[in-house]
Design a protein around this motif. Structure first.
Motif, PDB file in Angstrom:
ATOM      1  N   ALA A  62      -1.210 -10.478   3.740  1.00 21.56           N
ATOM      2  CA  ALA A  62       0.023  -9.687   3.622  1.00 21.56           C
ATOM      3  C   ALA A  62       1.124 -10.510   2.949  1.00 21.56           C
ATOM      4  O   ALA A  62       1.314 -11.687   3.269  1.00 21.56           O
ATOM      5  CB  ALA A  62       0.489  -9.231   4.998  1.00 21.56           C
ATOM      6  N   THR A  63       1.839  -9.892   2.019  1.00 18.09           N
ATOM      7  CA  THR A  63       2.952 -10.541   1.330  1.00 18.09           C
ATOM      8  C   THR A  63       4.081  -9.536   1.151  1.00 18.09           C
ATOM      9  O   THR A  63       3.940  -8.354   1.464  1.00 18.09           O
ATOM     10  CB  THR A  63       2.539 -11.050  -0.072  1.00 18.09           C
ATOM     11  OG1 THR A  63       2.352  -9.909  -0.942  1.00 18.09           O
ATOM     12  CG2 THR A  63       1.250 -11.870  -0.028  1.00 18.09           C
ATOM     13  N   SER A  64       5.188 -10.005   0.589  1.00 17.60           N
ATOM     14  CA  SER A  64       6.340  -9.128   0.313  1.00 17.60           C
ATOM     15  C   SER A  64       6.267  -8.525  -1.085  1.00 17.60           C
ATOM     16  O   SER A  64       7.269  -8.039  -1.608  1.00 17.60           O
ATOM     17  CB  SER A  64       7.637  -9.934   0.462  1.00 17.60           C
ATOM     18  OG  SER A  64       7.645 -11.015  -0.461  1.00 17.60           O
ATOM     19  N   PHE A  65       5.080  -8.514  -1.695  1.00 14.57           N
ATOM     20  CA  PHE A  65       4.932  -8.099  -3.096  1.00 14.57           C
ATOM     21  C   PHE A  65       5.589  -6.744  -3.381  1.00 14.57           C
ATOM     22  O   PHE A  65       6.364  -6.604  -4.326  1.00 14.57           O
ATOM     23  CB  PHE A  65       3.445  -8.049  -3.471  1.00 14.57           C
ATOM     24  CG  PHE A  65       3.195  -7.733  -4.928  1.00 14.57           C
ATOM     25  CD1 PHE A  65       3.079  -8.754  -5.858  1.00 14.57           C
ATOM     26  CD2 PHE A  65       3.071  -6.416  -5.367  1.00 14.57           C
ATOM     27  CE1 PHE A  65       2.852  -8.468  -7.206  1.00 14.57           C
ATOM     28  CE2 PHE A  65       2.848  -6.126  -6.711  1.00 14.57           C
ATOM     29  CZ  PHE A  65       2.739  -7.155  -7.627  1.00 14.57           C
ATOM     30  N   ALA A  66       5.276  -5.732  -2.569  1.00  9.35           N
ATOM     31  CA  ALA A  66       5.809  -4.382  -2.827  1.00  9.35           C
ATOM     32  C   ALA A  66       7.335  -4.378  -2.760  1.00  9.35           C
ATOM     33  O   ALA A  66       8.004  -3.754  -3.595  1.00  9.35           O
ATOM     34  CB  ALA A  66       5.237  -3.379  -1.826  1.00  9.35           C
ATOM     35  N   TYR A  67       7.894  -5.088  -1.770  1.00  4.83           N
ATOM     36  CA  TYR A  67       9.355  -5.136  -1.626  1.00  4.83           C
ATOM     37  C   TYR A  67       9.982  -5.861  -2.815  1.00  4.83           C
ATOM     38  O   TYR A  67      11.030  -5.455  -3.328  1.00  4.83           O
ATOM     39  CB  TYR A  67       9.758  -5.861  -0.341  1.00  4.83           C
ATOM     40  CG  TYR A  67       9.086  -5.393   0.919  1.00  4.83           C
ATOM     41  CD1 TYR A  67       8.671  -4.065   1.080  1.00  4.83           C
ATOM     42  CD2 TYR A  67       8.861  -6.271   1.964  1.00  4.83           C
ATOM     43  CE1 TYR A  67       8.058  -3.647   2.244  1.00  4.83           C
ATOM     44  CE2 TYR A  67       8.252  -5.859   3.142  1.00  4.83           C
ATOM     45  CZ  TYR A  67       7.845  -4.549   3.271  1.00  4.83           C
ATOM     46  OH  TYR A  67       7.239  -4.133   4.431  1.00  4.83           O
ATOM     47  N   ASP A  68       9.348  -6.952  -3.248  1.00  8.71           N
ATOM     48  CA  ASP A  68       9.891  -7.754  -4.348  1.00  8.71           C
ATOM     49  C   ASP A  68       9.947  -6.923  -5.635  1.00  8.71           C
ATOM     50  O   ASP A  68      10.949  -6.940  -6.357  1.00  8.71           O
ATOM     51  CB  ASP A  68       9.046  -9.008  -4.573  1.00  8.71           C
ATOM     52  CG  ASP A  68       9.042  -9.937  -3.366  1.00  8.71           C
ATOM     53  OD1 ASP A  68       9.957  -9.808  -2.523  1.00  8.71           O
ATOM     54  OD2 ASP A  68       8.124 -10.775  -3.260  1.00  8.71           O
TER      55      ASP A  68
END
Length: 392
Positions: free
Chosen positions: A171-177
């Motif tokens: 899991a990462t913050s990719f979508a938010y970024d």
């Protein structure tokens, strides 16, 4: 560098929502590229439901979800119901069973759901690119996605990379970024469906680690009747995971340890068995260690016949409205889902497309729509993916 390969849609994130969206869009005749930075798709699916994937809930509706806009989920959920996904599971010959509260699980392995979604992607001619980190640019009215030395281009980009929960699975913050870079607002993410921790002054309860009981737990506007479990760090179990989504730092969690007891039950026990000890009476209804610890905390004991009615009433009230004030949660590492995410105010509830940037879509856990424990988050993944796929 070679010119970019072109697709009708590029979907980033091969979890539940991403795979299902890719499969549906591909089967509608769209040329789809599905990307994930993990070499294995569906990693959260595989561990879900104790390895059996609680893939939907027969009662799923908008009331089972939290969002800054509680009405947002109605459209997608209304157009793709649990029965629609069950029909797909049945088509693939996957045996399933219903547990309590409408929860559906595979009889066998959650890997069957991943295999089903990959088969559906294959049926739609979806191209897969797993184990590759992506970069995203928007230019000339389309999206360019870099995959190492290669580039892909499409008029539509779907963000399906989920939230921040369980980082060890990628899991990462990719979508938010990406959303922030394109000017979309984010509702501050926080852990949900997560165990809560108790401060040192409540350490006595840590001696109860491993003890569970069916309770009614409440926090904020959330109220759930399920099992609560004491842990060495605090509180867990389905009832606690459910209310964790409603809990805010500094607020109490209230537990009714005896939800089936009517008011006055201890006075009635006093009349019927005056020589019985209070510990024995409460110990019939709760695990013995738990009964003992709670009564120690209220400072009550001895034969029930020797205890004043008013004191018995006070004990009843404490047992029916016991308040814990957690000092936090076990965080994203132990959270099953993320609450918050890409603001629903930025998206069309019908298509999941960004209002201010046509061609950009967000689905699944990346969006500020969070379900209860029990298959609801998977149903949101299927329904939001279906909504976007019909628009691609």
């Amino acid at each position: 560098m070679a010119p970019p390969r072109t697709f009708d849609a590029i979907i980033i994130g091969a979890g539940a929502a991403g795979m299902f969206c890719a499969a549906l869009a591909g089967q509608r005749g769209r040329r789809v590229l599905l990307i994930d930075h993990s070499p294995e798709p569906g990693r959260k699916i595989i561990i879900s439901g104790g390895g059996r994937c609680n893939f939907t809930n027969v009662g799923a509706g908008a009331g089972n979800f939290l969002s800054a806009n509680p009405h947002f989920a109605k459209s997608a959920l209304g157009r793709f119901a649990p029965a629609d996904f069950i029909a797909l599971v049945d088509k693939h010959g996957i045996a399933w069973h219903e547990k309590t509260l409408g929860q559906l699980f595979c009889d066998g392995s959650s890997k069957q759901i991943v295999a089903m979604l990959l088969d559906e992607c294959a049926a739609g001619g979806v191209e897969l690119a797993f184990g590759q980190a992506a970069t995203v640019e928007h230019r000339d009215g389309g999206f360019e996605v870099g995959l190492g030395a290669k580039t892909a281009r499409a008029p539509a980009l779907v963000l399906a990379t989920g939230g921040l929960s369980i980082p060890k699975l990628g899991a990462t913050s990719f979508a938010y970024d990406v959303a922030r870079r394109f000017g979309l607002k984010i509702v501050e993410p926080r852990p949900a469906l997560v165990p809560l921790t108790l401060p040192g002054e409540q350490a006595l309860f840590k001696t109860l680690s491993g003890v569970s009981a069916e309770v009614v737990a409440s926090a904020g506007t959330g109220r759930f009747r399920e099992a609560a479990l004491f842990t060495h760090r605090g509180l867990s179990g389905p009832a606690i995971l459910q209310v964790s989504s409603y809990w805010k730092h500094g607020e109490p969690v209230t537990i009714d340890f005896l939800p089936d007891r009517q008011r006055g039950w201890l006075r009635q026990a006093k009349r019927e068995e005056p020589r019985a000890s209070l510990r024995r009476i409460v110990g019939r209804l709760l695990p013995e260690r738990l009964a003992e610890t709670l009564l120690e905390q209220v400072g009550a004991g001895g034969d029930v016949g020797n205890i004043a009615d008013r004191t018995l009433e006070d004990i009843e009230k404490r047992l029916a409205g016991w308040q814990f004030t957690p000092n936090g949660s076990e965080g994203f590492a132990k959270a099953e889902v993320t609450i918050g995410g890409i603001s629903t105010a930025e998206l069309s509830s019908k298509t999941m497309e960004a209002k201010r940037l046509p061609g950009l879509y967000a689905i699944g856990e990346a969006v500020d729509v969070t379900g209860w424990l029990g298959g609801y988050n998977f149903q949101w993944a299927w329904a939001s993916a279906h909504a976007a796929a019909q628009a691609l």
